[in-house]
Enzyme design. Sequence first.
Site, PDB file in Angstrom:
ATOM      1  N   ALA A  73      -8.001   0.890   7.150  1.00 36.34           N
ATOM      2  CA  ALA A  73      -6.855   0.833   8.065  1.00 36.34           C
ATOM      3  C   ALA A  73      -7.234   1.356   9.445  1.00 36.34           C
ATOM      4  CB  ALA A  73      -5.685   1.639   7.490  1.00 36.34           C
ATOM      5  N   ASP A 111       0.844  -1.189   0.000  1.00 35.74           N
ATOM      6  CA  ASP A 111       0.000   0.000   0.000  1.00 35.74           C
ATOM      7  C   ASP A 111       0.888   1.252   0.000  1.00 35.74           C
ATOM      8  OD1 ASP A 111      -2.410   1.398   0.207  1.00 35.74           O
ATOM      9  OD2 ASP A 111      -2.463   1.263   2.403  1.00 35.74           O
TER      10      ASP A 111
HETATM   11 CO    CO Z   1      -4.486   5.037   1.190  1.00 38.17          CO
END
Ligand code: CO
Length: 285
Positions: free
Chosen positions: A233, A83
């Site tokens: 997240a 990511d």
């Molecule tokens: Co992001």
Amino acid sequence: MQQLLSTRQLLFNAQKRKYAVPAFNIHNMETLQVVTETAAELHSPLILAATPSTVAYAGADYLVAMAAVAAARTDIPIALHLDHHERFSDIQQAIDAGFSSCMIDASRAPFSVNVERTNEVLAYAHRYDVTVEAELGRLVGIEDDLVVNEKVSMYTNPQDAVRFIEETGIDSLAVAIGTAHGLYKGTPELDFDRLEAIHRVVDTPLVLHGASDVPDELVQRAISLGICKVNIATDLKIPFSAAIQSYFQQHPEATDPRKYLNPAKEAMRVVVRHKIAVCGSAGKY
Ligand code: CO
Ligand code: CO
């Protein structure tokens, strides 16, 4: 024995059937176990995502080894994805270690440099059948004190998206439509007209970053307008940490990680289950 997959087929299937594959940011064995077990239980495809700081913390080799065990233990398709990586050498090393998908984030650079740096990664990644996500436009940060017009100028322009895809051949595109990383001060305002306009002219699967703390209905509307991958997240970190805090409040003498990490895992599991429901990815495998 199941292998780690690229995101190509996962995202095409999601696009075709109008759901999104959840991409959960993991940090260690415990968080990886929770998202894998929950996705497997719900028969959802799964993307395990690691930021540069997670790779620095855990090591690409550890992450690959743990993800491989997760894939071997379950029947669901699992991709291990980098990511927000910015450096070619970091991506190269992680691909060499066994990552199956990556994001090159050169969105802060001018368009032509973004194209150039994305193509450098593509040339390497596709040799190993590793998929590549790029970002066009910029997500606003939570501290950004910008007026609306300045924010909108950083959103993804549909015609630029077409050009970017023609000049690169990326596998997925992260779009900036008003989401931000982290928590929001008020309710986020997403530019759905823009997303619709991008979706109309772009066949490449679209990715929504900054989806934590965005109301479920808005995420689902984005999915209905072409988002095939939703990144999560912050919404996982918060319950995990809160459960540890409350465990220590109740057991200040605690010293056993196996004791205080279990409630953290259970608290996170509830959120993972909910996010999979929001993505509409349950029961697809
Ligand atoms: Co992001
Ligand atoms: Co909800």
